[in-house]
Scaffold this active site. Structure first.
Site: not given
Length: 313
Positions: A108, A290
């Site tokens: 991320d 994610h």
């Protein structure tokens, strides 16, 4: 099987004008450094499943809470969180441990910093493994400006920049609920809601899907953010256009070998032209959302260790 609950103790390391809270393991493997860089709103502890596996495979593992997070410094100035400062922290961390270079693994926002570090300080990076966020092309116009045009003012990247302090206050007031609602997997598809997604999540009474982690694991994140608040970490977003300017004059091609790990159900967009900017890239896709290394730790570890072995890192 390594025990992720056996997370190393932290020490404070002075770097680049700040202090980073660093979790280190496998010092007996000195000479084979791997630095793990977390994303938002995360913590070094998000790598709990990877640390023991990397140590067992013979690596010296260095996991900082980056500036703005956990026990690390949280400078007041927004510009203290630009890619120059964040990558400078990592360079200084290598200096502290006496390493010329290392393999960096980012997820991320941590991936964004690792891409930036590799562009700004290429000699300090011998290999890259990034999760979720691919290389971001630097187009003709600043990133937030483009996002505002395409996604609108409620898109959380734009909102963080255009309405400073508003989201921070909502997240700070609902820390536990926000993180509980955010760290989910296998969420059912739903229509986009009006308003700013992160603020909506922070106020939502009922989480969707299944939890990514146990209550005791989640408590580590909650307690960290209850102590620090969210502003330092959100300031990373507030430097996107500044980062766009700071990267104007660097060679945009990543020359190092790279492993890119995507989650099939991640909402972060893949790069159509990754190999143009990262010619030595290998891509692995895992069946998850994610929070890749926390949702599928064994598969993530296998992908990382296989690739590292191939590189002879």
């Amino acid at each position: 099987m390594p025990d992720p609950s056996d997370f190393p103790e932290s020490t404070l390391v002075p770097v680049n004008g700040v202090e980073l809270e660093v979790f280190e393991a496998g010092r007996h493997n000195a000479g084979r450094p791997v630095v793990l860089c977390h994303g938002w709103p995360e913590h070094a502890y998000s790598w709990r499943h990877q640390v023991p596996a990397l140590v067992e495979a013979g690596y010296h593992v260095i996991v900082p809470n980056q500036r703005g997070y956990g026990g690390s410094s949280r400078p007041a100035e927004v510009t203290a969180y630009d890619v120059e400062h964040l990558s400078g922290d990592l360079v200084a961390l290598l200096d502290h441990y006496g390493y010329d270079d290392a393999t960096f693994i980012g997820h991320d926002w941590g991936a964004f910093v690792v891409w930036g570090l590799t562009l700004l300080h290429p000699h300090r990076v011998n290999g890259v493994i990034n999760l979720s966020l691919p290389y971001q092309e630097r187009g003709e116009r600043p990133w937030i400006e483009v996002m505002e045009e395409v996604m609108g003012g409620d898109f959380y990247f734009v909102h963080f920049n255009r309405q400073p302090g508003v989201a921070d206050a909502v997240l700070d007031a609902n820390t536990s609920r926000f993180l509980r609602n955010l760290y989910r997997k296998n969420e059912p598809p739903r229509e986009p809601q009006p308003g700013m997604a992160m603020a909506n999540l922070a106020r939502a009474q009922t989480p969707l899907g299944e939890p990514v982690m146990s209550d005791s694991e989640l408590a580590v994140f909650v307690s960290a953010f209850e102590s620090t608040g969210f502003t330092g970490s959100i300031n990373w977003y507030r430097n996107l256009d500044r980062n766009w300017r700071l990267l104007a004059d660097v060679d945009p091609i990543i020359q190092q070998p790279v492993l890119m790990i995507y989650g099939d159900r991640d909402l972060v967009a893949r790069s159509e032209r990754l190999a143009e900017f990262v010619p030595q890239v290998e891509v692995v896709t895992l069946d998850c959302g994610h929070w890749i290394q926390q949702e599928l730790p064994d598969e993530t570890n296998r992908a990382i260790l296989t690739w590292l072995e191939q590189q002879g890192a």
